[in-house]
Motif scaffolding. Structure first.
Motif, PDB file in Angstrom:
ATOM      1  N   GLU A 238     -40.996  13.729  51.816  1.00 46.03           N
ATOM      2  CA  GLU A 238     -40.518  12.723  50.863  1.00 46.03           C
ATOM      3  C   GLU A 238     -41.424  11.493  50.790  1.00 46.03           C
ATOM      4  OE1 GLU A 238     -37.323  12.950  48.987  1.00 46.03           O
ATOM      5  OE2 GLU A 238     -37.713  15.031  49.514  1.00 46.03           O
ATOM      6  N   ARG A 239     -42.654  11.636  51.234  1.00 47.46           N
ATOM      7  CA  ARG A 239     -43.594  10.512  51.179  1.00 47.46           C
ATOM      8  C   ARG A 239     -44.506  10.581  49.952  1.00 47.46           C
ATOM      9  NH1 ARG A 239     -42.030   6.093  53.919  1.00 47.46           N
ATOM     10  NH2 ARG A 239     -42.023   6.334  56.186  1.00 47.46           N
ATOM     11  N   LEU A 240     -44.459  11.666  49.215  1.00 46.98           N
ATOM     12  CA  LEU A 240     -45.291  11.799  48.026  1.00 46.98           C
ATOM     13  C   LEU A 240     -44.508  11.347  46.806  1.00 46.98           C
ATOM     14  CD1 LEU A 240     -47.964  12.772  46.728  1.00 46.98           C
ATOM     15  CD2 LEU A 240     -46.851  15.004  46.416  1.00 46.98           C
ATOM     16  N   GLY A 241     -44.954  10.236  46.197  1.00 44.50           N
ATOM     17  CA  GLY A 241     -44.299   9.754  44.996  1.00 44.50           C
ATOM     18  C   GLY A 241     -44.868  10.401  43.754  1.00 44.50           C
ATOM     19  N   ARG A 242     -46.193  10.485  43.708  1.00 43.60           N
ATOM     20  CA  ARG A 242     -46.884  11.180  42.624  1.00 43.60           C
ATOM     21  C   ARG A 242     -48.252  11.589  43.134  1.00 43.60           C
ATOM     22  NH1 ARG A 242     -46.412   5.974  39.588  1.00 43.60           N
ATOM     23  NH2 ARG A 242     -45.249   7.197  38.056  1.00 43.60           N
ATOM     24  N   CYS A 243     -48.791  12.665  42.555  1.00 40.22           N
ATOM     25  CA  CYS A 243     -50.122  13.144  42.915  1.00 40.22           C
ATOM     26  C   CYS A 243     -50.901  13.376  41.627  1.00 40.22           C
ATOM     27  CB  CYS A 243     -50.032  14.440  43.728  1.00 40.22           C
ATOM     28  SG  CYS A 243     -51.631  15.099  44.239  1.00 40.22           S
ATOM     29  N   ASP A 260     -50.162  26.837  45.355  1.00 41.55           N
ATOM     30  CA  ASP A 260     -48.864  26.676  44.700  1.00 41.55           C
ATOM     31  C   ASP A 260     -47.701  27.357  45.434  1.00 41.55           C
ATOM     32  OD1 ASP A 260     -47.528  25.687  42.110  1.00 41.55           O
ATOM     33  OD2 ASP A 260     -46.899  27.789  42.223  1.00 41.55           O
ATOM     34  N   PRO A 261     -47.852  28.595  45.934  1.00 36.35           N
ATOM     35  CA  PRO A 261     -46.721  29.240  46.611  1.00 36.35           C
ATOM     36  C   PRO A 261     -46.264  28.510  47.873  1.00 36.35           C
ATOM     37  CG  PRO A 261     -48.386  30.853  45.999  1.00 36.35           C
ATOM     38  CD  PRO A 261     -48.997  29.511  45.794  1.00 36.35           C
ATOM     39  N   PHE A 262     -47.135  27.669  48.440  1.00 32.34           N
ATOM     40  CA  PHE A 262     -46.798  26.963  49.674  1.00 32.34           C
ATOM     41  C   PHE A 262     -46.220  25.571  49.416  1.00 32.34           C
ATOM     42  CE2 PHE A 262     -50.256  29.931  50.521  1.00 32.34           C
ATOM     43  CZ  PHE A 262     -49.737  30.663  51.572  1.00 32.34           C
ATOM     44  N   LEU A 263     -46.114  25.189  48.153  1.00 30.13           N
ATOM     45  CA  LEU A 263     -45.559  23.891  47.797  1.00 30.13           C
ATOM     46  C   LEU A 263     -44.073  24.026  47.509  1.00 30.13           C
ATOM     47  CD1 LEU A 263     -48.283  22.615  45.277  1.00 30.13           C
ATOM     48  CD2 LEU A 263     -48.034  21.948  47.670  1.00 30.13           C
ATOM     49  N   ASP A 264     -43.273  23.085  48.027  1.00 35.78           N
ATOM     50  CA  ASP A 264     -41.867  23.121  47.654  1.00 35.78           C
ATOM     51  C   ASP A 264     -41.735  22.624  46.211  1.00 35.78           C
ATOM     52  OD1 ASP A 264     -41.079  20.188  47.518  1.00 35.78           O
ATOM     53  OD2 ASP A 264     -41.855  20.265  49.559  1.00 35.78           O
ATOM     54  N   PRO A 265     -40.680  23.009  45.515  1.00 38.69           N
ATOM     55  CA  PRO A 265     -40.534  22.667  44.094  1.00 38.69           C
ATOM     56  C   PRO A 265     -40.596  21.172  43.804  1.00 38.69           C
ATOM     57  CG  PRO A 265     -38.939  24.338  44.729  1.00 38.69           C
ATOM     58  CD  PRO A 265     -39.584  23.866  45.991  1.00 38.69           C
ATOM     59  N   VAL A 266     -40.051  20.351  44.709  1.00 39.80           N
ATOM     60  CA  VAL A 266     -40.063  18.901  44.491  1.00 39.80           C
ATOM     61  C   VAL A 266     -41.492  18.374  44.518  1.00 39.80           C
ATOM     62  CG1 VAL A 266     -39.327  16.670  45.398  1.00 39.80           C
ATOM     63  CG2 VAL A 266     -37.742  18.610  45.437  1.00 39.80           C
ATOM     64  N   THR A 267     -42.283  18.839  45.507  1.00 37.80           N
ATOM     65  CA  THR A 267     -43.686  18.425  45.595  1.00 37.80           C
ATOM     66  C   THR A 267     -44.447  18.871  44.357  1.00 37.80           C
ATOM     67  OG1 THR A 267     -43.668  18.539  48.021  1.00 37.80           O
ATOM     68  CG2 THR A 267     -45.812  18.627  46.927  1.00 37.80           C
ATOM     69  N   ARG A 268     -44.236  20.100  43.936  1.00 37.13           N
ATOM     70  CA  ARG A 268     -44.952  20.639  42.776  1.00 37.13           C
ATOM     71  C   ARG A 268     -44.680  19.813  41.516  1.00 37.13           C
ATOM     72  NH1 ARG A 268     -42.666  25.256  42.701  1.00 37.13           N
ATOM     73  NH2 ARG A 268     -43.999  26.227  44.261  1.00 37.13           N
TER      74      ARG A 268
END
Length: 341
Positions: A238-243, A260-268
């Protein structure tokens, strides 16, 4: 009488950007002094956020439902127990240090709970893994500025400016990379993330990661990229606000598909490619370096930059740690309370 142009040394001026410096061209003519041009400030150092970025009311994410409150209390009770020790440490006493209690805030519990889909058992497991990792990685002792300085010489990774929501800008310019992939390069990311956390304004919990590619950007291996993603997702949930990824070469598209398969949906959902960040309202020009279309000209002098970052982040942490102690110095205290200005 002909006028002669005289350029004076930079004049210090109070600005909303914490002491920006303005250079003025001066023309002297028959005893008079006239300002004929103003050139933008040149930056060498990071700065603390303007007061306008501190939130005036707690974020909605801090409001819990009755069911969420019950789950939170279960996690809090586990870590606040007098006999609690961090399990499975390779070396040392597992009893919580002051630094670790300071880390286990109300907001920290909520970040891990959200990442665990509000499952108390999974949250406790993730938090204990993070506590053990922070000990063994040397977050509080051996991960110092000197341990990462040689990887900062070219200014590839640094913190500068704040987005419109007050998130510190975590910048990565791959074209400046000169060191090989490996654990030391990842330590640089971790060290910078720790500093970014320390200077976050009140009510802000995430960073704006910004990667600016160029024709000289080297290809990053899948393994190295995955290790960075795993580290940040596991220990900084929860530390990523935007990338924001701009000017990406052809291989970036391939790499993103592999990761992509290793990213959770929120991060993506927080990743954007070739976004016009000023036009679309992510940053204002006065908080952005010129390479990203902003007004700030950052001249990289490694020692000067790092010394200032250590100074401002250290002072901010000590100020907040002092307030935390005054509030009792216990597990579960609110960052919102001890960050009050």
């Amino acid at each position: 009488m002909s006028a002669a142009s005289v350029v004076l040394p930079p004049l210090a001026a109070t600005s909303p950007l914490d002491g920006a410096v303005i250079a003025e061209d001066i023309v002297k003519s028959e005893g008079s002094v006239e300002i004929v041009a103003v050139t933008p400030a040149v930056d060498y150092e990071p700065f603390l956020p303007d007061k306008k970025y501190h939130k005036t009311s707690p974020p909605e994410l801090l409001t819990l439902t009755e069911e969420q409150e019950a789950v939170y209390q279960e996690v809090l009770k586990h870590f606040a127990a007098e006999d609690y020790v961090i399990p499975d440490l390779k070396d040392g006493d597992g009893k919580l240090t002051e630094e670790e209690k300071f880390y286990l805030t109300y907001e920290s519990f909520l970040r891990f709970l959200r990442a665990s889909r509000w499952n108390a058992t999974n949250c406790i497991k993730k938090l204990e893994e993070a506590l053990g990792w922070r000990r063994e990685y040397g977050i509080y002792d051996t991960l110092t500025v000197d341990s990462i300085k040689e990887h900062c010489l070219n200014g590839k990774v640094f913190i500068f400016g704040y987005d419109v929501d007050g998130r510190p800008g975590f910048l990565d310019i791959p074209g400046r990379e000169s060191s090989p992939e490996g654990p030391c390069r990842i330590k640089q990311y971790v060290w910078m993330m720790e500093r970014a956390v320390e200077i976050m304004p009140r009510g802000v919990e995430s960073v704006a990661v910004m990667m600016l590619y160029s024709a000289t950007s080297k290809s990053t291996s899948f393994g190295h990229s995955k290790q960075i993603v795993d580290t940040l997702q596991s220990y900084y949930p929860e530390r990523l606000g935007r990338c924001l990824l701009n000017n990406g070469p052809f291989w970036l598209t391939i790499l993103m598909k592999l990761i992509d398969p290793f990213l959770d949906p929120v991060t993506r959902s927080k990743i954007a490619v070739n976004r016009q960040i000023i036009a679309e309202g992510d940053f204002t020009p006065d908080q952005l370096i010129k390479e990203w279309g902003g007004e700030r000209e950052l001249v990289w002098e490694c020692d000067r930059y790092l010394d200032k970052l250590v100074e401002i982040s250290g002072k901010m942490k000590e100020k907040r740690l002092t307030k935390w102690r005054e509030l009792g110095g216990n597990v579960g205290l609110r960052e919102w309370d001890y960050k009050e200005e």
